[in-house]
Scaffold this motif. Structure first.
Motif, PDB file in Angstrom:
ATOM      1  N   LEU A   1       9.364  -7.109  27.916  1.00  0.00           N
ATOM      2  CA  LEU A   1       8.665  -8.334  27.293  1.00  0.00           C
ATOM      3  C   LEU A   1       7.345  -8.179  27.622  1.00  0.00           C
ATOM      4  O   LEU A   1       6.376  -8.331  26.596  1.00  0.00           O
ATOM      5  CB  LEU A   1       9.327  -9.440  27.874  1.00  0.00           C
ATOM      6  CG  LEU A   1       8.372 -10.776  27.519  1.00  0.00           C
ATOM      7  CD1 LEU A   1       8.613 -10.981  25.961  1.00  0.00           C
ATOM      8  CD2 LEU A   1       8.900 -12.114  28.385  1.00  0.00           C
ATOM      9  N   ARG A   2       6.753  -7.412  28.647  1.00  0.00           N
ATOM     10  CA  ARG A   2       5.322  -7.411  29.081  1.00  0.00           C
ATOM     11  C   ARG A   2       4.647  -6.462  28.121  1.00  0.00           C
ATOM     12  O   ARG A   2       3.466  -6.605  27.743  1.00  0.00           O
ATOM     13  CB  ARG A   2       5.120  -7.242  30.657  1.00  0.00           C
ATOM     14  CG  ARG A   2       3.706  -6.916  31.100  1.00  0.00           C
ATOM     15  CD  ARG A   2       3.590  -6.662  32.607  1.00  0.00           C
ATOM     16  NE  ARG A   2       2.129  -6.613  32.998  1.00  0.00           N
ATOM     17  CZ  ARG A   2       1.487  -5.464  32.699  1.00  0.00           C
ATOM     18  NH1 ARG A   2       1.876  -4.360  32.151  1.00  0.00           N
ATOM     19  NH2 ARG A   2       0.052  -5.432  32.903  1.00  0.00           N
ATOM     20  N   ARG A   3       5.404  -5.222  27.942  1.00  0.00           N
ATOM     21  CA  ARG A   3       4.670  -4.473  26.998  1.00  0.00           C
ATOM     22  C   ARG A   3       4.565  -5.277  25.465  1.00  0.00           C
ATOM     23  O   ARG A   3       3.465  -4.868  24.981  1.00  0.00           O
ATOM     24  CB  ARG A   3       5.537  -3.133  26.923  1.00  0.00           C
ATOM     25  CG  ARG A   3       5.524  -2.295  27.999  1.00  0.00           C
ATOM     26  CD  ARG A   3       5.859  -0.874  27.643  1.00  0.00           C
ATOM     27  NE  ARG A   3       7.190  -0.920  26.875  1.00  0.00           N
ATOM     28  CZ  ARG A   3       8.312  -0.648  27.408  1.00  0.00           C
ATOM     29  NH1 ARG A   3       8.635  -0.462  28.813  1.00  0.00           N
ATOM     30  NH2 ARG A   3       9.561  -0.763  26.633  1.00  0.00           N
ATOM     31  N   ALA A   4       5.419  -5.712  24.940  1.00  0.00           N
ATOM     32  CA  ALA A   4       5.212  -6.441  23.781  1.00  0.00           C
ATOM     33  C   ALA A   4       4.228  -7.541  23.898  1.00  0.00           C
ATOM     34  O   ALA A   4       3.566  -7.819  22.888  1.00  0.00           O
ATOM     35  CB  ALA A   4       6.598  -7.146  23.437  1.00  0.00           C
ATOM     36  N   HIS A   5       4.174  -8.152  25.056  1.00  0.00           N
ATOM     37  CA  HIS A   5       3.017  -9.215  25.306  1.00  0.00           C
ATOM     38  C   HIS A   5       1.650  -8.762  25.081  1.00  0.00           C
ATOM     39  O   HIS A   5       0.817  -9.290  24.516  1.00  0.00           O
ATOM     40  CB  HIS A   5       3.178 -10.039  26.628  1.00  0.00           C
ATOM     41  CG  HIS A   5       2.332 -11.197  26.879  1.00  0.00           C
ATOM     42  ND1 HIS A   5       2.270 -12.039  26.251  1.00  0.00           N
ATOM     43  CD2 HIS A   5       1.099 -10.811  27.838  1.00  0.00           C
ATOM     44  CE1 HIS A   5       1.060 -12.726  26.692  1.00  0.00           C
ATOM     45  NE2 HIS A   5       0.601 -12.225  27.746  1.00  0.00           N
ATOM     46  N   LEU A   6       1.506  -7.591  25.629  1.00  0.00           N
ATOM     47  CA  LEU A   6       0.035  -6.774  25.922  1.00  0.00           C
ATOM     48  C   LEU A   6      -0.114  -6.267  24.404  1.00  0.00           C
ATOM     49  O   LEU A   6      -1.413  -5.890  24.164  1.00  0.00           O
ATOM     50  CB  LEU A   6       0.148  -5.804  26.487  1.00  0.00           C
ATOM     51  CG  LEU A   6       0.268  -6.232  28.125  1.00  0.00           C
ATOM     52  CD1 LEU A   6       0.357  -4.987  29.152  1.00  0.00           C
ATOM     53  CD2 LEU A   6      -0.739  -6.815  28.534  1.00  0.00           C
TER      54      LEU A   6
END
Length: 217
Positions: free
Chosen positions: A159-164
């Motif tokens: 999720l963090r990678r997608a958020h960034l």
């Protein structure tokens, strides 16, 4: 009693075991129960009795759909719950133009998503709410067998990678495709990083600083 078309799920495995269970129920079901609370059957001459809660659950869904003007309400529940209530809902899945269907979801080990240390390690403190209130429920809808606690860190990292990588303005055609798939019950997009990034961007643009709210897609 229960057919494949009663499920709101495109591209998902047919719940054959559940369908078999649903076809092995008595032809006549007792819908009246002696309980302190519930939908009273007194107007039907059954004073002191209420509608079986398993049927009442479906009536509540139909009522909520009528209030919202929805013609295709979808009830989310686990496969075990569906096996327990589907037979009692058979007389209530259609009411006029309204068609009630089910969507199955797995269980999530939410206790594994609680520790502060998890978000510190992945530098994702600002993603706690969207992770627990939005992304994990989406994962549960995609993975009906459940989301194991051992996978929680990897899902937060994903999720963090997608958020960034989320775009400032998601492409309109991508959003249109996401909405089409969501409307059809196709949850395979959840684990597509580009699709998830666009969904996150759209939610940021529509919900503002407070972030995503529980129960929206």
């Amino acid at each position: 009693m229960l057919e494949r078309d009663d499920f709101h799920a495109a591209g998902a495995r047919t719940p054959t075991h559940l369908l078999n269970i649903a076809h092995n129920v008595p032809e006549v079901l007792v819908l009246a129960r002696t309980r302190d609370h519930g939908v009273s059957l007194a107007p039907l001459g059954l004073a002191g009795l209420v509608l079986d809660p398993r049927a009442g659950l479906h009536v509540a869904m139909l009522s909520a759909a009528a209030e919202q003007g929805g013609a295709q309400p979808v009830m989310t529940l686990t496969e075990n719950a569906a096996a327990n209530v589907a037979a009692y809902g058979a007389p209530f899945r259609r009411h006029g133009a309204v068609r009630l269907r089910y969507t199955l979801h797995g269980r999530v080990a939410y206790e594994a998503a609680a520790p502060d240390r998890l978000y510190e390690v992945h530098r994702a403190g600002d993603l706690r709410e969207p992770f627990t209130d939005w992304f994990l429920p989406l994962c549960a809808a995609r993975e009906r067998a459940g989301v194991d606690r051992a996978r929680i860190p990897a899902l937060l990292k994903f999720l963090r990678r997608a958020h960034l990588s989320r775009p400032a303005t998601p492409p309109g055609e991508v959003l249109a495709d996401l909405r089409r798939r969501a409307a059809a019950g196709d949850m395979r997009w959840v684990m597509s990083a580009p699709a998830l990034a666009c969904a996150l961007a759209d939610r940021s643009n529509t919900t503002g600083p407070a972030g995503p709210q529980r129960g929206t897609a």
